[in-house]
Design a protein around this motif. Structure first.
Motif, PDB file in Angstrom:
ATOM      1  N   ALA A  15       8.524 -28.860  45.647  1.00 57.14           N
ATOM      2  CA  ALA A  15       9.783 -28.255  45.225  1.00 57.14           C
ATOM      3  C   ALA A  15      10.602 -27.842  46.434  1.00 57.14           C
ATOM      4  CB  ALA A  15       9.541 -27.049  44.327  1.00 57.14           C
ATOM      5  N   VAL A  16      11.908 -27.967  46.307  1.00 60.77           N
ATOM      6  CA  VAL A  16      12.857 -27.425  47.276  1.00 60.77           C
ATOM      7  C   VAL A  16      13.615 -26.312  46.557  1.00 60.77           C
ATOM      8  CG1 VAL A  16      14.806 -27.895  48.803  1.00 60.77           C
ATOM      9  CG2 VAL A  16      13.101 -29.685  48.354  1.00 60.77           C
ATOM     10  N   LEU A  17      13.542 -25.105  47.085  1.00 60.58           N
ATOM     11  CA  LEU A  17      14.161 -23.948  46.450  1.00 60.58           C
ATOM     12  C   LEU A  17      15.273 -23.408  47.338  1.00 60.58           C
ATOM     13  CD1 LEU A  17      10.937 -22.092  45.212  1.00 60.58           C
ATOM     14  CD2 LEU A  17      12.225 -23.925  44.098  1.00 60.58           C
ATOM     15  N   TYR A  18      16.382 -23.022  46.709  1.00 57.11           N
ATOM     16  CA  TYR A  18      17.547 -22.524  47.435  1.00 57.11           C
ATOM     17  C   TYR A  18      18.192 -21.422  46.616  1.00 57.11           C
ATOM     18  CZ  TYR A  18      18.719 -26.492  44.464  1.00 57.11           C
ATOM     19  OH  TYR A  18      18.772 -27.386  43.422  1.00 57.11           O
ATOM     20  N   GLY A  69      17.808 -22.955  53.414  1.00 58.80           N
ATOM     21  CA  GLY A  69      19.008 -22.139  53.486  1.00 58.80           C
ATOM     22  C   GLY A  69      18.730 -20.658  53.645  1.00 58.80           C
ATOM     23  N   MET A  70      17.675 -20.316  54.350  1.00 55.96           N
ATOM     24  CA  MET A  70      17.300 -18.906  54.490  1.00 55.96           C
ATOM     25  C   MET A  70      18.081 -18.235  55.617  1.00 55.96           C
ATOM     26  SD  MET A  70      15.141 -18.233  52.090  1.00 55.96           S
ATOM     27  CE  MET A  70      16.112 -19.302  51.035  1.00 55.96           C
ATOM     28  N   SER A  71      19.404 -18.180  55.440  1.00 56.89           N
ATOM     29  CA  SER A  71      20.287 -17.576  56.434  1.00 56.89           C
ATOM     30  C   SER A  71      21.080 -16.443  55.815  1.00 56.89           C
ATOM     31  CB  SER A  71      21.244 -18.638  56.998  1.00 56.89           C
ATOM     32  OG  SER A  71      22.032 -19.200  55.958  1.00 56.89           O
ATOM     33  N   GLU A  72      21.579 -15.564  56.666  1.00 58.97           N
ATOM     34  CA  GLU A  72      22.438 -14.472  56.201  1.00 58.97           C
ATOM     35  C   GLU A  72      23.652 -15.058  55.474  1.00 58.97           C
ATOM     36  OE1 GLU A  72      22.351 -10.896  56.591  1.00 58.97           O
ATOM     37  OE2 GLU A  72      20.240 -11.400  56.855  1.00 58.97           O
ATOM     38  N   GLY A  73      24.033 -14.439  54.383  1.00 57.51           N
ATOM     39  CA  GLY A  73      25.114 -14.949  53.554  1.00 57.51           C
ATOM     40  C   GLY A  73      24.612 -15.735  52.367  1.00 57.51           C
ATOM     41  N   VAL A  84      10.532 -34.888  42.913  1.00 53.78           N
ATOM     42  CA  VAL A  84      10.528 -33.601  43.593  1.00 53.78           C
ATOM     43  C   VAL A  84      11.501 -32.670  42.865  1.00 53.78           C
ATOM     44  CG1 VAL A  84      11.104 -32.412  45.747  1.00 53.78           C
ATOM     45  CG2 VAL A  84       9.934 -34.627  45.807  1.00 53.78           C
ATOM     46  N   THR A  85      11.100 -31.441  42.635  1.00 58.28           N
ATOM     47  CA  THR A  85      11.950 -30.476  41.941  1.00 58.28           C
ATOM     48  C   THR A  85      12.931 -29.843  42.908  1.00 58.28           C
ATOM     49  OG1 THR A  85      10.229 -29.959  40.320  1.00 58.28           O
ATOM     50  CG2 THR A  85      11.985 -28.343  40.590  1.00 58.28           C
ATOM     51  N   LEU A  86      14.217 -29.854  42.548  1.00 59.03           N
ATOM     52  CA  LEU A  86      15.247 -29.115  43.268  1.00 59.03           C
ATOM     53  C   LEU A  86      15.676 -27.982  42.351  1.00 59.03           C
ATOM     54  CD1 LEU A  86      17.468 -32.084  44.567  1.00 59.03           C
ATOM     55  CD2 LEU A  86      15.421 -31.109  45.614  1.00 59.03           C
ATOM     56  N   ALA A  87      15.565 -26.747  42.814  1.00 51.77           N
ATOM     57  CA  ALA A  87      15.827 -25.619  41.916  1.00 51.77           C
ATOM     58  C   ALA A  87      16.326 -24.412  42.681  1.00 51.77           C
ATOM     59  CB  ALA A  87      14.555 -25.239  41.147  1.00 51.77           C
TER      60      ALA A  87
END
Length: 694
Positions: free
Chosen positions: A382-385, A534-538, A514-517
């Motif tokens: 999985a890709v999590l955002y 995408g584990m960035s500030e904002g 692959v799961t995108l979620a």
């Protein structure tokens, strides 16, 4: 919490047939023998109020289903006297399946809404008379009509945001008369740019429209049943005589409305078992609150409390990161459960900083492809955002890599209405575009007519998601313009062609994909390998999280994401949004003291051999890299374009190292999409085959 109830084709008009039978000779001792010491304590706590604090992966469903089964087998419970409620049909179905496996039938395991709907439908003819009102699953139609009656100009996005606010007011037991005061007191911004007074008027009109249409929504089901039980003693006695023992799963996510209904079911009794984890409270913005879980022992002074902390899901490396994240939280850390990993050690958690979003997505797609090649099923990745709008980059990257994927919890990027509408506008604009005006400026003008602005909206919810979608189109226009040459300038037609090609490439199979979620959509799920992107500030925390409590909830959301991983966890962010852009992003503050400062992803280069060549360790690979660069120079001269637009050094280095022997293998290389395979694939494979050491 905004809940997706069971899909019920029609209201039942009779009481549910409850079986008192059980199948299978499951002995009570065998039920207990299958549990660890803490789970066993849950199963043995059959009477009185019980609070189970269950961390991620600790087997809470196992504990509560075995508790019910043990109660039935020892004669403490009759199966049809137990009502177990949770928040999703999937979770309720899992509970019923496990109870059947333990030989227990007749227990009602349902969502709040499904359980309430059955009871309301049964008692309606007796209390009100006639058939119950029509149940509508979606508020949008009635909200849109209410807005029009009030003279409000709304589009689809505004209707969606206003519907969510109407739902929040109802699950929070906030009437239209009280909305303005309560929303202001709680610092809750009105959605879509409206003021609180307008929202209060809309709530009133919404209820009037519903009444005219003889319809009710899902919140009405809970409200009306609660009122029936509160106002009609005979009805309450009948329900309370039927159900004597209650179990509530995911108790940290109950809303005031759900708690009010639960109180009516109980009628002052204490035969209640609740299960939850305050560290997984991530739906406060929809009306859910953990206070009922945290205050349970103050409300029930004699309540037993059991803590499940043995984590059977994740490796010690993943569990260690989850614990460390909460340990650094400060506020609310006292309620956090310290998990104890039960699995064997696994690979270390990796932390990677990428140059830009495109590089991050491509790298993750490449890593996923390699995991699949190593034997990890695609469905176990999985890709999590943080936001649904982030899916576009990953959809494109996985399509380019030839890896199947499925998007969970949101529409595919090219299926979103705002994207489809924008492409239609761009296609029309391409026919009358001014060749003397820069393409990116023309694109901005076109999208501005569709609601895009240079700055993101302050409003939360769908309005921000819509802006993010159109901003992605703007960013793509900038990218194409930057890569164009004076002889072959980028036009709106070029952009439309690129969008068309990307849309076609994303028809990936969903089987074994692959799961995108989003992180919210991942709640309750788990995979062998998880990429937290995408584990960035904002983005983490989201820029809209302006209060301390909102930031703390963002930390809990990251915790949920971490604990979805069983074996592999890779955390990453991008320093810039666009390739070649300024590296202004910083990694999330939540990983301060955790993120290895020396962890940096490979930087992509545009000219010269740069770092890409130095990453190769074998002499034969270096020789193949040089041969590929010579071929690229020849192609660039033939088409009169910069060499990096053919293939980047990073892609050439990856080809040299991976030495693909087929088109399928070549498609997994970062930056090698379907178009480039069609144009250059046979030549590249021939160069690889003829290289020394192949």
């Amino acid at each position: 919490m905004s809940v997706s109830p069971d899909r019920i084709s029609a209201m039942v008009t009779h009481a549910p047939a409850l079986s008192n039978s059980a199948t299978g000779p499951v002995h009570p001792d065998a039920i207990l023998d299958a549990l660890d010491p803490e789970q066993r304590d849950v199963a043995l706590a059959l009477r009185g109020p019980v609070c189970v604090l269950a961390g991620a992966g600790t087997g809470k469903t196992r504990a509560i289903t075995h508790r019910i089964a043990y109660g039935v087998r020892t004669g403490v419970y009759k199966p049809n006297s137990v009502l177990a409620v949770t928040f999703t049909a999937r979770a309720a179905g899992e509970m019923r399946t496990r109870l059947r496996g333990l030989g227990v039938l007749g227990v009602q395991a349902r969502t709040f809404h499904a359980a309430a709907l059955r009871q309301l439908a049964y008692f309606w003819p007796r209390v009100v008379g006639g058939a119950p009102p029509r149940l509508v699953e979606h508020k949008a139609q009635f909200v849109a009509e209410s807005a029009r009656r009030l003279g409000l100009s709304v589009d689809r996005v505004a209707v969606r945001d206003l519907s969510s606010e109407v739902e929040w007011s109802k699950v929070s037991l906030v009437t239209a008369d009280d909305y303005e005061r309560v929303a202001a007191a709680r610092g809750r911004d009105a959605p879509s740019g409206y003021d609180h007074q307008t929202i209060a008027r809309l709530i009133t009109m919404y209820e009037e429209v519903k009444t005219e249409r003889d319809a009710i929504d899902f919140e009405d089901v809970l409200l009306m049943l609660s009122d029936m039980l509160n106002s009609h003693r005979a009805i309450a006695d009948e329900v309370r005589g039927q159900y004597r023992h209650f179990v509530v799963d995911e108790y940290q996510d109950v809303s005031p409305l759900q708690q009010f209904l639960l109180d009516q079911w109980l009628g002052g009794r204490e035969e209640l078992c609740v299960v939850g984890d305050p560290s997984q409270t991530i739906y406060s913005f929809t009306g859910a609150t953990p206070r009922y879980l945290l205050d349970f022992r103050r409300r029930f002074r004699n309540a037993a409390e059991v803590r499940l902390v043995r984590d059977y899901r994740s490796t010690p490396q993943v569990v260690g990161l989850a614990n460390d994240l909460l340990r650094r939280a400060g506020h609310g850390a006292a309620q956090a459960l310290e998990l104890v990993a039960q699995r064997e050690p696994g690979p270390p958690v990796t932390f990677t900083a990428h140059d830009d979003d495109e590089a991050e997505a491509a790298a993750i797609a490449t890593r996923a492809a390699r995991l699949i090649d190593s034997g990890v099923p695609a469905s176990e990745i999985a890709v999590l955002y943080r936001t649904n709008a982030q899916s576009e980059a990953f959809e494109a990257a996985f399509a380019d890599a030839g890896v199947g994927y499925l998007v969970r919890g949101g529409e595919r990027f090219f299926q979103r209405k705002e994207v489809r509408d924008a492409i239609v506008l761009l296609r029309g604009a391409a026919r009358s575009a001014d060749p003397g005006q820069p393409m990116p400026a023309q694109v901005r003008d076109v999208l501005a007519a569709a609601g895009w602005a240079a700055e993101p909206p302050a409003a939360r919810g769908a309005a921000r998601e819509r802006w993010d979608s159109m901003q992605a189109l703007v960013a793509l226009a900038d990218d194409l313009a930057a890569a164009a040459s004076a002889e072959a300038p980028a036009t709106i037609g070029t952009l439309v062609d690129e969008l068309t090609e990307r849309a076609k490439a994303q028809h990936a199979p969903t089987v074994e994909g692959v799961t995108l979620a989003s992180l919210h959509a991942a709640k309750g799920l788990e995979w062998d390998a998880v990429f937290l992107a995408g584990m960035s500030e904002g983005l983490m925390p989201i820029s809209l999280a302006e209060t301390d409590e909102a930031v703390h909830e963002e930390r809990r959301l990251l915790y949920v994401g971490i604990t979805r991983a069983r074996e592999r966890l890779e955390v990453s962010f991008a320093r810039s949004r666009n390739p070649g852009g300024r590296a202004t992003r910083k990694r999330t503050r939540f990983l301060d003291g955790i993120w290895p400062e020396e962890s940096r992803g490979p930087r992509r280069t545009r000219g010269g051999q740069g770092k890409a060549r130095t990453l190769l360790t074998r002499a034969d690979d270096v020789a193949l890299f040089d041969a590929l660069r010579e071929w690229r120079v020849e192609v660039a001269q033939e088409v009169d374009k910069p060499a990096y637009t053919i293939l980047t050094d990073a892609s050439l280095a990856e080809i040299a190292e991976a030495r693909p022997g087929s088109v399928a293998e070549l498609a997994r290389v970062n930056g090698v999409g379907p178009g480039k395979i069609d144009r250059y694939g046979p030549t590249i494979l021939a160069i690889v085959r003829s290289a020394p050491g192949g």
